[in-house]
Design a protein around this motif. Structure first.
Motif, mmCIF file in Angstrom:
data_model
loop_
_atom_site.group_PDB
_atom_site.id
_atom_site.type_symbol
_atom_site.label_atom_id
_atom_site.label_comp_id
_atom_site.label_asym_id
_atom_site.label_seq_id
_atom_site.Cartn_x
_atom_site.Cartn_y
_atom_site.Cartn_z
ATOM 1 N N PRO A 1 0.834 -1.203 0.000
ATOM 2 C CA PRO A 1 0.000 0.000 0.000
ATOM 3 C C PRO A 1 0.874 1.261 0.000
ATOM 4 O O PRO A 1 1.995 1.257 0.488
ATOM 5 N N ILE A 2 0.340 2.322 -0.560
ATOM 6 C CA ILE A 2 1.012 3.618 -0.554
ATOM 7 C C ILE A 2 0.605 4.365 0.708
ATOM 8 O O ILE A 2 -0.576 4.485 1.020
ATOM 9 N N LYS A 3 1.587 4.846 1.455
ATOM 10 C CA LYS A 3 1.257 5.553 2.694
ATOM 11 C C LYS A 3 1.213 7.069 2.509
ATOM 12 O O LYS A 3 0.673 7.785 3.351
ATOM 13 N N HIS A 4 1.814 7.566 1.427
ATOM 14 C CA HIS A 4 1.768 9.008 1.143
ATOM 15 C C HIS A 4 2.042 9.213 -0.328
ATOM 16 O O HIS A 4 2.895 8.551 -0.919
ATOM 17 N N GLU A 5 1.277 10.119 -0.957
ATOM 18 C CA GLU A 5 1.576 10.502 -2.339
ATOM 19 C C GLU A 5 1.075 11.912 -2.590
ATOM 20 O O GLU A 5 0.180 12.413 -1.895
ATOM 21 N N GLU A 6 1.681 12.553 -3.581
ATOM 22 C CA GLU A 6 1.282 13.898 -3.967
ATOM 23 C C GLU A 6 1.484 14.051 -5.462
ATOM 24 O O GLU A 6 2.467 13.542 -6.030
ATOM 25 N N PRO A 7 0.556 14.707 -6.165
ATOM 26 C CA PRO A 7 0.712 14.883 -7.614
ATOM 27 C C PRO A 7 1.856 15.835 -7.934
ATOM 28 O O PRO A 7 2.123 16.780 -7.190
ATOM 29 N N VAL A 8 2.532 15.567 -9.039
ATOM 30 C CA VAL A 8 3.603 16.443 -9.504
ATOM 31 C C VAL A 8 3.386 16.724 -10.986
ATOM 32 O O VAL A 8 2.821 15.901 -11.716
ATOM 33 N N ALA A 9 3.832 17.881 -11.438
ATOM 34 C CA ALA A 9 3.665 18.287 -12.825
ATOM 35 C C ALA A 9 4.953 18.075 -13.604
ATOM 36 O O ALA A 9 6.056 18.170 -13.060
ATOM 37 N N LEU A 10 4.812 17.773 -14.886
ATOM 38 C CA LEU A 10 5.967 17.628 -15.765
ATOM 39 C C LEU A 10 6.610 18.979 -16.018
ATOM 40 O O LEU A 10 5.937 19.993 -16.180
ATOM 41 N N ASP A 11 7.947 18.985 -16.077
ATOM 42 C CA ASP A 11 8.679 20.159 -16.502
ATOM 43 C C ASP A 11 8.572 20.302 -18.021
ATOM 44 O O ASP A 11 8.143 19.371 -18.703
ATOM 45 N N PRO A 12 8.987 21.443 -18.576
ATOM 46 C CA PRO A 12 8.961 21.601 -20.043
ATOM 47 C C PRO A 12 9.773 20.539 -20.785
ATOM 48 O O PRO A 12 9.500 20.264 -21.962
ATOM 49 N N ASP A 13 10.762 19.940 -20.118
ATOM 50 C CA ASP A 13 11.552 18.882 -20.764
ATOM 51 C C ASP A 13 10.946 17.504 -20.532
ATOM 52 O O ASP A 13 11.614 16.485 -20.720
ATOM 53 N N HIS A 14 9.671 17.461 -20.103
ATOM 54 C CA HIS A 14 8.912 16.215 -19.910
ATOM 55 C C HIS A 14 9.476 15.366 -18.773
ATOM 56 O O HIS A 14 9.409 14.135 -18.822
ATOM 57 N N SER A 15 10.011 16.010 -17.745
ATOM 58 C CA SER A 15 10.612 15.303 -16.619
ATOM 59 C C SER A 15 9.931 15.679 -15.309
ATOM 60 O O SER A 15 9.298 16.735 -15.196
ATOM 61 N N VAL A 16 10.072 14.788 -14.338
ATOM 62 C CA VAL A 16 9.723 15.102 -12.955
ATOM 63 C C VAL A 16 10.973 14.887 -12.111
ATOM 64 O O VAL A 16 11.832 14.065 -12.451
ATOM 65 N N HIS A 17 11.079 15.623 -11.018
ATOM 66 C CA HIS A 17 12.295 15.617 -10.218
ATOM 67 C C HIS A 17 11.952 15.585 -8.738
ATOM 68 O O HIS A 17 10.918 16.084 -8.308
ATOM 69 N N ARG A 18 12.861 15.018 -7.963
ATOM 70 C CA ARG A 18 12.747 15.120 -6.510
ATOM 71 C C ARG A 18 14.155 15.039 -5.928
ATOM 72 O O ARG A 18 14.923 14.134 -6.265
ATOM 73 N N HIS A 19 14.474 16.002 -5.057
ATOM 74 C CA HIS A 19 15.758 15.989 -4.365
ATOM 75 C C HIS A 19 15.499 15.896 -2.875
ATOM 76 O O HIS A 19 14.790 16.731 -2.305
ATOM 77 N N LEU A 20 16.049 14.887 -2.244
ATOM 78 C CA LEU A 20 15.943 14.708 -0.804
ATOM 79 C C LEU A 20 17.314 14.929 -0.188
ATOM 80 O O LEU A 20 18.309 14.370 -0.660
ATOM 81 N N VAL A 21 17.378 15.739 0.848
ATOM 82 C CA VAL A 21 18.662 15.952 1.522
ATOM 83 C C VAL A 21 18.994 14.778 2.433
ATOM 84 O O VAL A 21 20.150 14.583 2.816
ATOM 85 N N SER A 22 17.973 13.981 2.760
ATOM 86 C CA SER A 22 18.196 12.818 3.609
ATOM 87 C C SER A 22 17.031 11.862 3.439
ATOM 88 O O SER A 22 15.883 12.284 3.302
ATOM 89 N N ILE A 23 17.324 10.566 3.433
ATOM 90 C CA ILE A 23 16.280 9.550 3.389
ATOM 91 C C ILE A 23 16.775 8.323 4.128
ATOM 92 O O ILE A 23 17.950 7.946 4.030
ATOM 93 N N SER A 24 15.901 7.698 4.888
ATOM 94 C CA SER A 24 16.290 6.514 5.644
ATOM 95 C C SER A 24 15.111 5.562 5.788
ATOM 96 O O SER A 24 13.964 5.994 5.940
ATOM 97 N N SER A 25 15.408 4.264 5.711
ATOM 98 C CA SER A 25 14.456 3.182 6.003
ATOM 99 C C SER A 25 13.118 3.402 5.310
ATOM 100 O O SER A 25 12.059 3.384 5.943
ATOM 101 N N ALA A 26 13.149 3.600 3.983
ATOM 102 C CA ALA A 26 11.924 3.951 3.269
ATOM 103 C C ALA A 26 11.929 3.400 1.842
ATOM 104 O O ALA A 26 12.977 3.028 1.308
ATOM 105 N N VAL A 27 10.742 3.356 1.250
ATOM 106 C CA VAL A 27 10.562 3.051 -0.164
ATOM 107 C C VAL A 27 9.884 4.261 -0.795
ATOM 108 O O VAL A 27 8.783 4.646 -0.383
#
Length: 287
Positions: free
Chosen positions: A254-280
């Motif tokens: 199951p998904i525990k959290h989600e949020e919609p994101v929009a495509l950039d003009p170059d048809h991409s989506v991006h996410r930068h995390l400064v830290s991530i642990s014990s997650a999918v």
């Protein structure tokens, strides 16, 4: 590469700086004031001696009030633009680039003697909507002397693996678990604490469409962060895309959290995390 990692947080130094701020602003009383004065001549013990309740809760990650956040902004002289972002995140007006999950590492996993510090990757889909290629730059740290390779596991053999930098590679072989494995062999064994960079590319040739998702399972902690791009072909753009976090590594989790994101003009989506642990976490989409 040096073993020192500037992304590591020094709680002792932060506590000492905060204690000095409280003292200079006459906010230490009773036992805290006595402890501070007793340790004033010793910079290493000054922060440890103070048990100020707000300091203790904030530095342990238990809680952070808005008043304490503003105090920390003063303590560490955080720039105005960064201070505004921190307050926006506290109020829920802006996404916090940190993910902390509760994923438990399975027995036998992570015995390579390495931990990942940082990953930057791009997942590219072709005009048929199938994964075309994947490029990754990864930095790992050795947890003991003598580590000579990084094991990379896949859930498919419908790909070609090319190590572009950082060593040589083995053949792709099937493991007992049903996964597929390739080893990235370093040019020389690593000593304890040494960082190693490597870069690789995956070229896919799926015979059947895989799930419309790219996510990563993280056991442990990426202290240096994670940057992910997913790029779509202009001839096959998704109808909707979401950033998502899953409860477990199971493909049907199951998904525990989600949020919609929009495509950039170059048809991409991006996410930068400064830290991530014990997650999918990662992106999912529908056509």
């Amino acid at each position: 590469m040096a073993a020192n990692d500037p992304s590591e947080f020094n709680q002792e130094a932060a506590g000492a700086a905060w204690a000095r701020y409280l003292y200079d602003n006459d906010q230490l009383t009773g036992t805290d004031l006595v402890r501070y004065k007793a340790g004033a001549s010793n910079r290493r013990t000054r922060g440890k001696r103070i048990k100020h309740h707000a300091m203790s809760r904030a530095l342990s990650g238990k809680s952070l009030s808005l008043a304490t956040l503003k105090e920390l902004i003063d303590v560490f002289e955080i720039k105005r633009i960064d201070a505004q972002r921190l307050e926006n995140i506290w109020h829920g007006k802006e996404y916090a680039p940190v993910v902390e999950g509760t994923l438990v590492q399975p027995p036998g996993f992570g015995e390579s003697g390495l931990e990942t510090v940082y990953i930057q990757e791009e997942h590219v889909l072709g005009p048929d909507g199938l994964p075309l290629r994947h490029e990754t730059r990864q930095t790992v740290r050795s947890l003991r002397d003598g580590v000579d390779h990084f094991p990379h596991r896949f859930d498919t053999d419908e790909l070609e693996v090319t190590l572009l930098k950082g060593g040589t590679q083995s053949e792709l072989v099937q493991c007992e678990s049903g996964l597929w494995l390739v080893k990235y062999v370093f040019y020389e064994p690593l000593k304890l604490g040494i960082l190693q960079d490597f870069r690789y590319q995956l070229d896919f040739h799926y015979s059947e469409p895989p799930p419309t998702v790219y996510n990563r399972t993280i056991y442990g902690h990426y202290s240096g962060g994670w940057h992910l791009d997913v790029t779509f072909d202009e001839n096959r753009l998704p109808n909707k895309v979401w950033w998502a976090e899953w409860e477990t590594a199971d493909p049907h989790s199951p998904i525990k959290h989600e949020e919609p994101v929009a495509l950039d003009p170059d048809h991409s989506v991006h996410r930068h995390l400064v830290s991530i642990s014990s997650a999918v976490a990662g992106f999912r989409w529908v056509w």
